[in-house]
Motif scaffolding. Structure first.
Motif, PDB file in Angstrom:
ATOM      1  N   LYS A 163       0.822  -1.214   0.000  1.00  0.00           N
ATOM      2  CA  LYS A 163       0.000   0.000   0.000  1.00  0.00           C
ATOM      3  C   LYS A 163       0.852   1.258   0.000  1.00  0.00           C
ATOM      4  N   TRP A 164       2.122   1.158   0.374  1.00  0.00           N
ATOM      5  CA  TRP A 164       3.016   2.302   0.394  1.00  0.00           C
ATOM      6  C   TRP A 164       3.102   2.940  -0.995  1.00  0.00           C
ATOM      7  N   TYR A 165       3.140   2.106  -2.032  1.00  0.00           N
ATOM      8  CA  TYR A 165       3.242   2.613  -3.400  1.00  0.00           C
ATOM      9  C   TYR A 165       1.930   3.253  -3.847  1.00  0.00           C
ATOM     10  N   ASP A 166       0.806   2.690  -3.438  1.00  0.00           N
ATOM     11  CA  ASP A 166      -0.490   3.279  -3.747  1.00  0.00           C
ATOM     12  C   ASP A 166      -0.632   4.624  -3.032  1.00  0.00           C
ATOM     13  N   PHE A 167      -0.130   4.680  -1.813  1.00  0.00           N
ATOM     14  CA  PHE A 167      -0.150   5.914  -1.029  1.00  0.00           C
ATOM     15  C   PHE A 167       0.651   7.004  -1.737  1.00  0.00           C
ATOM     16  N   ASP A 168       1.789   6.629  -2.315  1.00  0.00           N
ATOM     17  CA  ASP A 168       2.616   7.583  -3.043  1.00  0.00           C
ATOM     18  C   ASP A 168       1.841   8.168  -4.220  1.00  0.00           C
ATOM     19  N   ALA A 169       1.220   7.309  -5.002  1.00  0.00           N
ATOM     20  CA  ALA A 169       0.449   7.776  -6.161  1.00  0.00           C
ATOM     21  C   ALA A 169      -0.716   8.659  -5.726  1.00  0.00           C
ATOM     22  N   ALA A 170      -1.370   8.277  -4.644  1.00  0.00           N
ATOM     23  CA  ALA A 170      -2.503   9.059  -4.146  1.00  0.00           C
ATOM     24  C   ALA A 170      -2.050  10.433  -3.679  1.00  0.00           C
ATOM     25  N   ALA A 171      -0.935  10.495  -2.955  1.00  0.00           N
ATOM     26  CA  ALA A 171      -0.415  11.783  -2.487  1.00  0.00           C
ATOM     27  C   ALA A 171      -0.028  12.664  -3.670  1.00  0.00           C
ATOM     28  N   LYS A 172       0.657  12.079  -4.637  1.00  0.00           N
ATOM     29  CA  LYS A 172       1.073  12.846  -5.816  1.00  0.00           C
ATOM     30  C   LYS A 172      -0.126  13.371  -6.598  1.00  0.00           C
ATOM     31  N   PRO A 222      -2.816  22.346  17.868  1.00  0.00           N
ATOM     32  CA  PRO A 222      -3.700  23.464  17.540  1.00  0.00           C
ATOM     33  C   PRO A 222      -3.716  23.757  16.041  1.00  0.00           C
ATOM     34  N   GLY A 223      -4.904  23.859  15.492  1.00  0.00           N
ATOM     35  CA  GLY A 223      -5.065  24.177  14.078  1.00  0.00           C
ATOM     36  C   GLY A 223      -4.900  23.014  13.129  1.00  0.00           C
ATOM     37  N   ALA A 224      -4.513  21.854  13.631  1.00  0.00           N
ATOM     38  CA  ALA A 224      -4.291  20.701  12.758  1.00  0.00           C
ATOM     39  C   ALA A 224      -5.618  20.174  12.221  1.00  0.00           C
ATOM     40  N   GLU A 225      -5.614  19.823  10.952  1.00  0.00           N
ATOM     41  CA  GLU A 225      -6.788  19.244  10.306  1.00  0.00           C
ATOM     42  C   GLU A 225      -6.369  18.014   9.528  1.00  0.00           C
ATOM     43  N   LEU A 226      -7.334  17.159   9.263  1.00  0.00           N
ATOM     44  CA  LEU A 226      -7.051  15.993   8.438  1.00  0.00           C
ATOM     45  C   LEU A 226      -6.695  16.449   7.027  1.00  0.00           C
ATOM     46  N   PRO A 227      -5.698  15.821   6.420  1.00  0.00           N
ATOM     47  CA  PRO A 227      -5.348  16.202   5.056  1.00  0.00           C
ATOM     48  C   PRO A 227      -6.436  15.756   4.078  1.00  0.00           C
ATOM     49  N   PRO A 228      -6.512  16.393   2.927  1.00  0.00           N
ATOM     50  CA  PRO A 228      -7.490  15.957   1.923  1.00  0.00           C
ATOM     51  C   PRO A 228      -7.168  14.548   1.435  1.00  0.00           C
ATOM     52  N   ARG A 229      -8.199  13.850   1.008  1.00  0.00           N
ATOM     53  CA  ARG A 229      -8.025  12.486   0.517  1.00  0.00           C
ATOM     54  C   ARG A 229      -8.347  12.424  -0.974  1.00  0.00           C
ATOM     55  N   PRO A 230      -7.646  11.557  -1.700  1.00  0.00           N
ATOM     56  CA  PRO A 230      -7.970  11.375  -3.116  1.00  0.00           C
ATOM     57  C   PRO A 230      -9.251  10.554  -3.240  1.00  0.00           C
ATOM     58  N   THR A 231      -9.804  10.542  -4.424  1.00  0.00           N
ATOM     59  CA  THR A 231     -10.966   9.699  -4.655  1.00  0.00           C
ATOM     60  C   THR A 231     -10.530   8.236  -4.660  1.00  0.00           C
ATOM     61  N   ARG A 232     -11.464   7.358  -4.416  1.00  0.00           N
ATOM     62  CA  ARG A 232     -11.159   5.924  -4.434  1.00  0.00           C
ATOM     63  C   ARG A 232     -10.683   5.503  -5.823  1.00  0.00           C
ATOM     64  N   LYS A 233     -11.228   6.163  -6.849  1.00  0.00           N
ATOM     65  CA  LYS A 233     -10.844   5.841  -8.226  1.00  0.00           C
ATOM     66  C   LYS A 233      -9.347   6.039  -8.439  1.00  0.00           C
ATOM     67  N   VAL A 234      -8.794   7.112  -7.900  1.00  0.00           N
ATOM     68  CA  VAL A 234      -7.358   7.381  -8.022  1.00  0.00           C
ATOM     69  C   VAL A 234      -6.551   6.252  -7.400  1.00  0.00           C
ATOM     70  N   VAL A 235      -6.976   5.813  -6.229  1.00  0.00           N
ATOM     71  CA  VAL A 235      -6.264   4.744  -5.522  1.00  0.00           C
ATOM     72  C   VAL A 235      -6.330   3.437  -6.316  1.00  0.00           C
ATOM     73  N   LEU A 236      -7.511   3.098  -6.787  1.00  0.00           N
ATOM     74  CA  LEU A 236      -7.668   1.844  -7.531  1.00  0.00           C
ATOM     75  C   LEU A 236      -6.880   1.859  -8.839  1.00  0.00           C
ATOM     76  N   GLU A 237      -6.864   2.991  -9.515  1.00  0.00           N
ATOM     77  CA  GLU A 237      -6.085   3.094 -10.752  1.00  0.00           C
ATOM     78  C   GLU A 237      -4.591   2.942 -10.469  1.00  0.00           C
ATOM     79  N   ALA A 238      -4.127   3.559  -9.400  1.00  0.00           N
ATOM     80  CA  ALA A 238      -2.713   3.440  -9.033  1.00  0.00           C
ATOM     81  C   ALA A 238      -2.373   1.993  -8.701  1.00  0.00           C
ATOM     82  N   ARG A 239      -3.267   1.324  -7.976  1.00  0.00           N
ATOM     83  CA  ARG A 239      -3.037  -0.067  -7.604  1.00  0.00           C
ATOM     84  C   ARG A 239      -2.994  -0.958  -8.841  1.00  0.00           C
ATOM     85  N   ARG A 240      -3.947  -0.760  -9.756  1.00  0.00           N
ATOM     86  CA  ARG A 240      -3.959  -1.566 -10.988  1.00  0.00           C
ATOM     87  C   ARG A 240      -2.679  -1.357 -11.785  1.00  0.00           C
TER      88      ARG A 240
END
Length: 77
Positions: free
Chosen positions: A17-26, A47-65
């Motif tokens: 999943k590390w590689y999928d995470f890389d593609a999603a972050a990029k 203080p002030g910390a927020e969750l980072p934005p997330r990519p769509t599931r489609k981006v993750v699945l495409e990176a994995r494929r």
């Protein structure tokens, strides 16, 4: 010394999943380390910390494929 990180590198085991995470972050114009730092700040309730934005599931699945396809090609399948 130039380009010396402010903190030492830390190692953790993630798996494929590390590689999928890389593609999603990029896909969001960032890098894994930045996302991890944001998650840690949020988790620690800094203080002030927020969750980072997330990519769509489609981006993750495409990176994995794409990764799995490359791995099959490299294995000669």
């Amino acid at each position: 010394m130039p380009n010396v990180p402010k903190t030492p590198a830390r190692q953790i085991r993630i798996g494929e999943k590390w590689y999928d995470f890389d593609a999603a972050a990029k896909s969001l114009g960032t890098e894994r380390a930045a996302v991890i730092r944001e998650l840690i700040d949020w988790y620690l309730r800094e203080p002030g910390a927020e969750l980072p934005p997330r990519p769509t599931r489609k981006v993750v699945l495409e990176a994995r494929r794409a990764r799995e396809s490359r791995e099959r090609e490299e294995a000669g399948e």
